[in-house]
Scaffold this motif. Structure first.
Motif, PDB file in Angstrom:
ATOM      1  N   GLN A   1       1.438  -1.361   0.011  1.00 14.19           N
ATOM      2  CA  GLN A   1      -0.349   0.039  -0.036  1.00 14.19           C
ATOM      3  C   GLN A   1       0.938   0.994   0.267  1.00 14.19           C
ATOM      4  N   VAL A   2       1.913   0.843   0.292  1.00 13.98           N
ATOM      5  CA  VAL A   2       2.558   2.220   0.950  1.00 13.98           C
ATOM      6  C   VAL A   2       3.790   2.371  -0.748  1.00 13.98           C
ATOM      7  N   SER A   3       3.504   1.460  -1.255  1.00 15.84           N
ATOM      8  CA  SER A   3       4.216   1.975  -2.750  1.00 15.84           C
ATOM      9  C   SER A   3       3.738   2.224  -4.167  1.00 15.84           C
TER      10      SER A   3
ATOM     11  N   GLY B   1      -5.296  -4.599  -3.143  1.00 17.85           N
ATOM     12  CA  GLY B   1      -6.089  -6.814  -3.692  1.00 17.85           C
ATOM     13  C   GLY B   1      -7.997  -6.128  -3.208  1.00 17.85           C
ATOM     14  N   SER B   2      -7.846  -5.523  -2.235  1.00 23.93           N
ATOM     15  CA  SER B   2      -9.784  -5.161  -1.343  1.00 23.93           C
ATOM     16  C   SER B   2     -10.027  -4.487  -2.900  1.00 23.93           C
ATOM     17  N   GLN B   3      -9.979  -3.363  -3.071  1.00 21.96           N
ATOM     18  CA  GLN B   3     -10.743  -2.403  -3.802  1.00 21.96           C
ATOM     19  C   GLN B   3     -10.982  -2.739  -5.290  1.00 21.96           C
TER      20      GLN B   3
ATOM     21  N   GLU C   1      -8.600 -16.283  -7.584  1.00 22.04           N
ATOM     22  CA  GLU C   1      -9.742 -17.294  -8.938  1.00 22.04           C
ATOM     23  C   GLU C   1     -10.836 -16.097  -9.652  1.00 22.04           C
ATOM     24  N   MET C   2     -10.656 -14.770  -9.529  1.00 21.86           N
ATOM     25  CA  MET C   2     -11.355 -13.777  -9.890  1.00 21.86           C
ATOM     26  C   MET C   2     -10.818 -12.657  -9.762  1.00 21.86           C
ATOM     27  N   ILE C   3     -10.563 -11.795 -10.726  1.00 26.30           N
ATOM     28  CA  ILE C   3     -10.483 -10.427 -10.866  1.00 26.30           C
ATOM     29  C   ILE C   3     -10.995  -9.507 -11.885  1.00 26.30           C
TER      30      ILE C   3
ATOM     31  N   GLY D   1      -5.148  -9.993  -2.042  1.00 24.53           N
ATOM     32  CA  GLY D   1      -6.554 -10.959  -2.487  1.00 24.53           C
ATOM     33  C   GLY D   1      -7.665 -10.647  -1.104  1.00 24.53           C
ATOM     34  N   ILE D   2      -8.920 -10.741  -1.557  1.00 19.79           N
ATOM     35  CA  ILE D   2      -9.593 -10.756  -0.464  1.00 19.79           C
ATOM     36  C   ILE D   2     -10.221 -12.105  -0.847  1.00 19.79           C
ATOM     37  N   ASP D   3     -10.890 -12.474   0.138  1.00 18.53           N
ATOM     38  CA  ASP D   3     -11.526 -13.672   0.536  1.00 18.53           C
ATOM     39  C   ASP D   3     -12.973 -13.610   0.268  1.00 18.53           C
ATOM     40  N   LYS D   4     -14.375 -14.852  -0.332  1.00 18.47           N
ATOM     41  CA  LYS D   4     -15.690 -14.176   0.197  1.00 18.47           C
ATOM     42  C   LYS D   4     -15.964 -12.957   1.458  1.00 18.47           C
ATOM     43  N   ASP D   5     -15.327 -13.499   2.017  1.00 21.49           N
ATOM     44  CA  ASP D   5     -15.668 -12.178   3.642  1.00 21.49           C
ATOM     45  C   ASP D   5     -14.616 -11.406   3.870  1.00 21.49           C
ATOM     46  N   GLU D   6     -14.029 -10.743   2.743  1.00 20.04           N
ATOM     47  CA  GLU D   6     -13.835  -9.809   2.529  1.00 20.04           C
ATOM     48  C   GLU D   6     -12.509  -9.471   3.324  1.00 20.04           C
TER      49      GLU D   6
END
Length: 404
Positions: A77-79, A99-101, A116-118, A140-145
């Motif tokens: 996030q810094v870079s 990744g979450s955004q 699994e998906m982007i 990234g994130i999982d199904k529960d964010e």
């Protein structure tokens, strides 16, 4: 003007300080000025990830994996923010995304997630506004964010997955080396850089200790036919293209020699010779996410045999209770774990059409008085387990024998 999509990835050494980040921004600007749509995946700066791991280690020797992923994801996030700032300073509109955004969805396996998906909608929105898109690698994130990281080297995987999702023909991986070499050029001065190498060869080399690319990124490239261009972030010369075998005219008999020193050998003697015994052991190890590499089972004698296999040293603590219990129930009661080994390997798609590679390899090691303790082969690879203190001599000998 070209409007193709270009995906680039810059590693930690390429963005190690603000001067390097500004140099990366200047390189990206050239692509943007040519009218190309540029998506950039960035790793954490320098040794940031190691420093974050050390901070956690000062508090806990066994921190929850979820919280470690939350911690380690901050490095990228810094870079990405700094690179976006540098681009905007050059007059190039840029926007950074975690990744979450971007909704980079993973399987939820903390510290070793698989993409699994982007969702490319926010990327396309930024492209339509003429912006360079900066993406945090390794996460990234999982199904529960929950934030999920992809394991060490996961930024390579992020970049190739992004290239596949965006339909890019090529993914440029910028690093601190010029390309993919026949051996580690820091140890073998005569190592030669490949102009091209197959996915299969690169996959073997990556899994065998060549640190240029993450093996899962090569798998993704192969599955989605994304050409991976490994090149230096310090100059503009072309590097090495990793591509399908049918696009490469001349295939080397041996394209690379590696040594992998992060392995340990496990030996369990006096194991009863009957169906299901080996399956029980390796199923339990698999359930603990322990990856087994070389496996040798001796021919049974008097109804018993010996099972030997190699695992990563980092997995010993997870594997040891399983191994000890198995040796007690099915073996002689005690498993041996030898951490002083290396796996030396010769890799090349040319092995498919050339005979005598194994004989030359074994003869070369014998001439250096290097004893082979285990052997593993595939269609394009021969690996030998040897003593760790002989690994450097082994690689030099094999490189001289096969490559010169």
């Amino acid at each position: 003007m070209s409007s193709k999509i270009v995906v680039q990835k810059y590693g930690g050494t390429s963005v190690g300080d603000t001067t390097k980040i500004q140099n990366v921004a200047k390189r990206i600007k050239r692509y943007h000025d040519e009218g190309q749509k540029v998506a950039v995946v960035v790793s954490a700066m320098g040794h940031t990830t190691d420093e974050l791991v050390d901070l956690a280690d000062q508090i806990s020797k066994n921190p929850p994996k979820r919280e470690m992923d939350m911690l380690l994801s901050t490095g990228e996030q810094v870079s990405i923010a700094l690179l976006a700032i540098a681009l905007n300073e050059l007059g190039v509109p840029a926007q950074s995304f975690t990744g979450s955004q971007l909704k980079i969805l993973t399987d939820g396996n903390f510290s070793n997630g698989k993409i699994e998906m982007i969702d490319r909608s926010r990327i396309d929105e930024a492209f339509n506004k003429g912006k360079v898109v900066i993406v945090a690698g390794f996460q990234g994130i999982d199904k529960d964010e929950n934030i999920v990281t992809l394991g060490r080297g996961g930024s390579d995987t992020s970049a190739v997955a992004l290239a596949a999702a965006l339909g890019a023909d090529e993914c440029e991986i910028y690093t601190d080396v010029d390309g993919v070499y026949t051996a580690d050029p820091r140890k073998i001065p005569t190592a030669k850089m490949h102009k091209q190498i197959t996915y299969e060869e690169m996959l073997e080399l990556a899994s065998l200790g060549a640190g240029v690319l993450h093996s899962r990124s090569v798998e993704l490239g192969m599955n989605y036919n994304v050409v991976i261009h490994v090149r230096s972030s310090f100059h503009d010369k072309p590097g090495t293209l990793v591509m399908s075998e049918d696009k490469i005219m001349e295939k080397m008999k041996v394209s690379g020699v590696t040594a992998k020193g992060d392995q340990a050998r496990v030996t369990i003697a006096d194991v009863k010779d009957k169906p299901g015994i080996a399956a029980e052991l390796f199923t339990q190890l698999s359930n603990k996410d322990v990856i087994v590499d070389v496996i040798v089972q001796s021919s049974p004698r008097d109804g018993i045999n010996t099972i030997s296999f190699t695992i990563a040293k980092k997995d010993i603590s997870a594997a040891k209770p399983i191994i000890d219990a198995y040796a007690k129930d099915h073996g002689n009661g005690k498993a041996e774990i030898d951490e002083n080994i290396s796996i030396v390997s010769a890799v090349g798609v040319g092995m498919k059409s050339h005979v005598g590679v194994a004989a030359k390899m074994f003869q070369s090691l014998a001439e250096k008085n290097i004893n082979i303790e285990m052997i593993s082969t595939s269609e394009i690879k021969i690996s030998c387990v040897i003593k760790q203190n002989q690994a450097e001599d082994a690689v030099k000998a094999l490189h001289t024998t096969f490559i010169g």
